[in-house]
Design a protein around this motif. Structure first.
Motif, PDB file in Angstrom:
ATOM      1  N   GLY A 108      17.657  33.530  19.673  1.00  0.00           N
ATOM      2  CA  GLY A 108      18.931  33.539  18.966  1.00  0.00           C
ATOM      3  C   GLY A 108      19.349  35.017  19.004  1.00  0.00           C
ATOM      4  O   GLY A 108      20.461  35.078  19.180  1.00  0.00           O
ATOM      5  N   LYS A 109      18.291  35.890  18.450  1.00  0.00           N
ATOM      6  CA  LYS A 109      18.477  37.243  18.114  1.00  0.00           C
ATOM      7  C   LYS A 109      18.944  37.902  19.408  1.00  0.00           C
ATOM      8  O   LYS A 109      19.944  38.585  19.543  1.00  0.00           O
ATOM      9  CB  LYS A 109      17.610  37.875  17.456  1.00  0.00           C
ATOM     10  CG  LYS A 109      17.418  39.592  17.217  1.00  0.00           C
ATOM     11  CD  LYS A 109      16.464  39.891  16.707  1.00  0.00           C
ATOM     12  CE  LYS A 109      16.545  41.526  16.329  1.00  0.00           C
ATOM     13  NZ  LYS A 109      15.383  42.077  15.935  1.00  0.00           N
ATOM     14  N   LEU A 157      20.459  36.572  22.164  1.00  0.00           N
ATOM     15  CA  LEU A 157      21.640  36.122  22.572  1.00  0.00           C
ATOM     16  C   LEU A 157      22.775  36.792  21.732  1.00  0.00           C
ATOM     17  O   LEU A 157      23.910  37.050  22.277  1.00  0.00           O
ATOM     18  CB  LEU A 157      21.584  34.526  22.442  1.00  0.00           C
ATOM     19  CG  LEU A 157      23.210  33.915  23.113  1.00  0.00           C
ATOM     20  CD1 LEU A 157      23.241  34.364  24.474  1.00  0.00           C
ATOM     21  CD2 LEU A 157      23.013  32.537  22.630  1.00  0.00           C
ATOM     22  N   ALA A 158      22.525  36.689  20.407  1.00  0.00           N
ATOM     23  CA  ALA A 158      23.303  37.462  19.774  1.00  0.00           C
ATOM     24  C   ALA A 158      23.805  39.070  20.325  1.00  0.00           C
ATOM     25  O   ALA A 158      24.660  39.518  20.123  1.00  0.00           O
ATOM     26  CB  ALA A 158      23.059  37.624  18.294  1.00  0.00           C
ATOM     27  N   HIS A 184      25.780  38.957  23.254  1.00  0.00           N
ATOM     28  CA  HIS A 184      27.272  38.642  23.013  1.00  0.00           C
ATOM     29  C   HIS A 184      27.856  39.727  22.447  1.00  0.00           C
ATOM     30  O   HIS A 184      29.051  40.069  22.786  1.00  0.00           O
ATOM     31  CB  HIS A 184      27.501  37.367  22.074  1.00  0.00           C
ATOM     32  CG  HIS A 184      27.692  35.956  22.711  1.00  0.00           C
ATOM     33  ND1 HIS A 184      28.765  35.794  23.215  1.00  0.00           N
ATOM     34  CD2 HIS A 184      26.902  34.851  22.706  1.00  0.00           C
ATOM     35  CE1 HIS A 184      28.656  34.602  23.676  1.00  0.00           C
ATOM     36  NE2 HIS A 184      27.795  33.977  23.543  1.00  0.00           N
ATOM     37  N   GLY A 220      23.984  31.352  27.111  1.00  0.00           N
ATOM     38  CA  GLY A 220      22.886  30.731  26.449  1.00  0.00           C
ATOM     39  C   GLY A 220      21.949  31.330  27.470  1.00  0.00           C
ATOM     40  O   GLY A 220      21.823  31.729  28.266  1.00  0.00           O
ATOM     41  N   SER A 265      18.762  29.162  23.330  1.00  0.00           N
ATOM     42  CA  SER A 265      19.789  29.455  22.408  1.00  0.00           C
ATOM     43  C   SER A 265      21.318  29.278  22.992  1.00  0.00           C
ATOM     44  O   SER A 265      21.307  29.678  24.135  1.00  0.00           O
ATOM     45  CB  SER A 265      19.647  30.885  21.762  1.00  0.00           C
ATOM     46  OG  SER A 265      19.712  31.847  22.900  1.00  0.00           O
ATOM     47  N   ALA A 267      25.449  30.041  22.197  1.00  0.00           N
ATOM     48  CA  ALA A 267      26.521  30.528  21.376  1.00  0.00           C
ATOM     49  C   ALA A 267      27.855  31.052  22.307  1.00  0.00           C
ATOM     50  O   ALA A 267      27.826  31.243  23.544  1.00  0.00           O
ATOM     51  CB  ALA A 267      26.192  31.724  20.540  1.00  0.00           C
ATOM     52  N   ASN A 325      27.736  28.886  17.198  1.00  0.00           N
ATOM     53  CA  ASN A 325      26.384  29.439  16.971  1.00  0.00           C
ATOM     54  C   ASN A 325      25.316  28.178  17.018  1.00  0.00           C
ATOM     55  O   ASN A 325      25.686  27.163  16.745  1.00  0.00           O
ATOM     56  CB  ASN A 325      26.488  29.993  15.581  1.00  0.00           C
ATOM     57  CG  ASN A 325      27.059  31.219  15.681  1.00  0.00           C
ATOM     58  OD1 ASN A 325      26.603  32.415  16.338  1.00  0.00           O
ATOM     59  ND2 ASN A 325      28.127  31.637  15.066  1.00  0.00           N
ATOM     60  N   THR A 326      24.007  28.730  17.200  1.00  0.00           N
ATOM     61  CA  THR A 326      22.944  27.961  17.052  1.00  0.00           C
ATOM     62  C   THR A 326      22.530  27.961  15.710  1.00  0.00           C
ATOM     63  O   THR A 326      22.426  29.099  15.152  1.00  0.00           O
ATOM     64  CB  THR A 326      21.932  28.412  18.061  1.00  0.00           C
ATOM     65  OG1 THR A 326      21.988  28.145  19.509  1.00  0.00           O
ATOM     66  CG2 THR A 326      20.452  27.371  17.693  1.00  0.00           C
ATOM     67  N   THR A 341      22.085  32.927  15.844  1.00  0.00           N
ATOM     68  CA  THR A 341      22.649  33.726  17.137  1.00  0.00           C
ATOM     69  C   THR A 341      23.775  34.556  16.447  1.00  0.00           C
ATOM     70  O   THR A 341      24.686  35.067  17.062  1.00  0.00           O
ATOM     71  CB  THR A 341      23.250  32.607  17.835  1.00  0.00           C
ATOM     72  OG1 THR A 341      24.179  31.788  17.317  1.00  0.00           O
ATOM     73  CG2 THR A 341      22.457  32.059  18.849  1.00  0.00           C
TER      74      THR A 341
END
Length: 260
Positions: A28-29, A31-32, A35, A108, A116, A118, A245-246, A258
């Motif tokens: 998740g981190k 993918l954040a 983004h 993702g 993940s 988002a 978000n996940t 995320t």
């Protein structure tokens, strides 16, 4: 997101171990961060193909795999949807972004076997107040919905909260596409509508990981599929926004995996 399956059946929701949760936090981190970079990259004059190529490069830079690429035949790493395109827009060299567009990026990745997912909707240059309001309401509906994402509550507590907030503005909540569970597979149980269900739905438990993703149309909720069998557009040609978000269900407040 997935297409709503009208036959709900028995939901087989996985509960993640502490090890799995740690891996999903990492996924998740990353993918954040992807983004965040994508949002900075969006501007008038570039193509949707450019956006996809940049996103693919970022994901691989982190030694991850883009989980959308070739998923059920989808031909890109980033779903790039512009204006009346709700989701699953296919990037193209000839689709050039222009001032005033809004662009939804759904992305993702897979990190050490865990997914993940988002989505964000961005302004391309200066946009209309009406388009900005749609984006703001869509994002806020997510945060209002996850206030109900607590162990002991039921899935419909999230669904009806999102629905009630969005429809209070006269917008349409997409009903043919829904959120989903996520983990070692991109799409796991349960299905997560953004509209009020007729039943309470799955009881939320600590260790569930869910992709919550309001898809909101400025006009009606109805959508259509284009001839490419992927791109979903609003039936009335109105603008659409997407925010996802996940999240992780905990003993207390939900954890958004995320967001930076």
């Amino acid at each position: 997101m997935i297409r709503l399956q009208r036959c709900w059946g028995l939901s087989m929701v996985s509960i993640k171990s502490e090890r799995e949760i740690a891996l999903m936090r990492d996924a998740g981190k990353i993918l954040a961060e992807v983004h965040a970079r994508l949002g900075e990259y969006v501007r008038p004059g570039i193509s949707t193909y450019d956006v996809n190529a940049f996103g693919d490069k970022l994901i691989r830079k982190y030694h991850c795999v883009p989980n959308f690429l070739h998923y059920n035949g989808y031909p890109a790493s980033i779903c790039v949807s512009v204006n009346d395109e709700v989701v699953h827009g296919i990037p193209h060299r000839n689709h050039i972004l222009k001032e005033g567009d809004i662009i939804s990026l759904d992305a993702g990745l897979i990190y050490k076997g865990y997914h993940s997912d988002a989505a964000r909707t961005h302004a391309v240059g200066k946009i209309s107040p009406e388009a900005q309001k749609l984006m703001d309401v869509t994002k806020e509906s997510f945060f209002r919905g996850i206030k109900m994402a607590k162990a002991g509550n039921h899935l419909n507590d999230i669904c009806k909260t999102i629905d009630g907030y969005v429809t209070s503005f006269g917008y349409g909540v997409v009903r043919d596409l829904v959120g989903h569970g996520i983990g070692t597979k991109l799409h796991e149980d349960p299905q997560i509508p953004n509209f009020t269900m007729r039943r309470r739905g799955t009881r939320l438990r600590k260790g569930m990981t869910l992709a919550i993703e309001p898809m909101v149309n400025m006009g009606g909720w109805e959508v259509e599929w284009l001839e490419d069998d992927w791109t979903v557009v609003t039936a009335d040609g109105s603008l659409s926004a997407h925010y996802e978000n996940t999240i992780l269900i905990t003993d207390g407040e939900p954890e958004i995996l995320t967001l930076l």
